[in-house]
Write a protein that holds these residues in place. Structure first.
Motif, PDB file in Angstrom:
ATOM      1  N   SER A  29      43.431  44.972  33.972  1.00 35.81           N
ATOM      2  CA  SER A  29      42.703  44.214  34.991  1.00 35.81           C
ATOM      3  C   SER A  29      43.260  42.809  35.122  1.00 35.81           C
ATOM      4  O   SER A  29      43.410  42.286  36.231  1.00 35.81           O
ATOM      5  N   ARG A  30      43.586  42.194  34.000  1.00 30.34           N
ATOM      6  CA  ARG A  30      44.132  40.842  34.029  1.00 30.34           C
ATOM      7  C   ARG A  30      45.505  40.828  34.688  1.00 30.34           C
ATOM      8  O   ARG A  30      45.810  39.945  35.500  1.00 30.34           O
ATOM      9  N   GLU A  48      45.102  41.152  38.433  1.00 31.52           N
ATOM     10  CA  GLU A  48      44.596  39.920  39.034  1.00 31.52           C
ATOM     11  C   GLU A  48      45.681  38.841  39.043  1.00 31.52           C
ATOM     12  O   GLU A  48      45.845  38.123  40.038  1.00 31.52           O
ATOM     13  N   GLN A  96      47.351  36.846  42.258  1.00 31.05           N
ATOM     14  CA  GLN A  96      47.425  35.401  42.321  1.00 31.05           C
ATOM     15  C   GLN A  96      48.843  34.936  42.593  1.00 31.05           C
ATOM     16  O   GLN A  96      49.079  33.937  43.271  1.00 31.05           O
TER      17      GLN A  96
END
Length: 295
Positions: free
Chosen positions: A281-282, A285, A289
């Protein structure tokens, strides 16, 4: 549209016994989808040519929902624009590779090539200028003059167009950082195939630069990369293949592709101590970004 990348399910043609040219079996799918931050779909290392769609279908089947297709010269940058038009799972990056800059300069074509790169970068799905940077392993002497000039021009293009900068840094950590500081880095900088140590990781942490880890961090002799990953700010790490190169352990030496990302992600989780789903998930994300939405 065809490219040079064979997805996992395919086998070598009958009669060809060179197993090193076969693509490894697909890994267990990731629990949360991620993106391959750097791939070359137009480069060939295996025995079979497949479409961009087939390559991305194989990736998506194991939890790699998108990729950044990266150009290294005018031909591959033109291909990148075609590829991002052909498949919505792709974003693109365009540039003249550091080792190609002296070649264009020697023909008196570097400035015109950079002008075309800027034109190609105007496509809405081209989100990065790269890969660009410095390479002291393959380029030496007078070639470094053209390489540095090209790097500075790419930085300028990225800043003026508001695009991410994807950096190729081979045996040139200090000089890459120096040029970025002198020119003023773009808002978003990615060290593609991060090859530094803890010192460079701290520099990236301090400056808010992304560190993209490839299959190299799974190699037995890559303790420096694992040490760097261990101290990297979690919101600054990305994952990539640099396919068809740098195939992760345990398939090192065989052709690489975006569907191989899960091997590297699982190795990253071992180093960071993160739950695999949380790390995925990180990474997803962080990639959004760095490059914006794939939608």
């Amino acid at each position: 549209m065809c490219n040079s990348l064979a997805p996992a399910p395919y086998r070598a043609p009958s009669g060809d016994t060179d197993s090193r040219k076969e693509y490894p079996p697909p890994p267990e799918p990731l629990p949360v989808p991620v993106m391959d931050n750097h791939t070359h779909l137009d480069f060939r290392h295996g025995l079979i040519e497949v479409s961009v769609k087939d390559a991305m279908d194989s990736a998506e089947a194991v939890g790699v929902q998108g990729a950044v297709q990266v150009g290294c010269d005018l031909d591959s940058s033109r291909f990148t624009v075609q590829a991002v038009d052909a498949d919505p799972r792709l974003l693109g990056a365009v540039a003249i590779h550091p080792n190609d800059a002296p070649v264009y300069a020697g023909r008196g074509e570097l400035d015109s090539a950079l002008a075309e790169i800027e034109e190609l970068a105007g496509h809405p799905r081209i989100r990065a200028i790269g890969e660009t940077g410095l390479d002291f392993f393959r380029t030496h002497g007078e070639g470094l003059v053209a390489q540095r000039y090209s790097f500075r021009r790419h930085i300028d293009i990225a800043k003026r167009l508001g695009l991410t900068l994807q950096i190729h840094d081979r045996d040139a950590h200090d000089d890459v950082v120096q040029v970025l500081m002198e020119e003023g880095a773009p808002e978003r900088v990615v060290f593609h195939c991060f090859s530094g140590d803890e010192e460079l990781a701290r520099t990236c942490n301090q400056n808010g630069w992304y560190m993209s880890f490839a299959g190299t961090m799974t190699f037995k002799n890559a303790g420096n990369l694992r040490a760097a990953l261990a101290i990297a700010e979690p919101r600054r790490i990305l994952v990539e293949t640099d396919s068809p190169f740098l195939t992760p352990h345990p398939h090192r030496g065989r052709p690489n592709a975006s569907y191989m990302v899960p091997y590297t992600v699982r190795s990253m989780a071992e180093v960071t101590g993160d739950d695999l789903s949380e790390l995925c998930s990180r990474l997803a994300e962080n990639t959004l970004q760095a490059y914006g939405s794939w939608a």
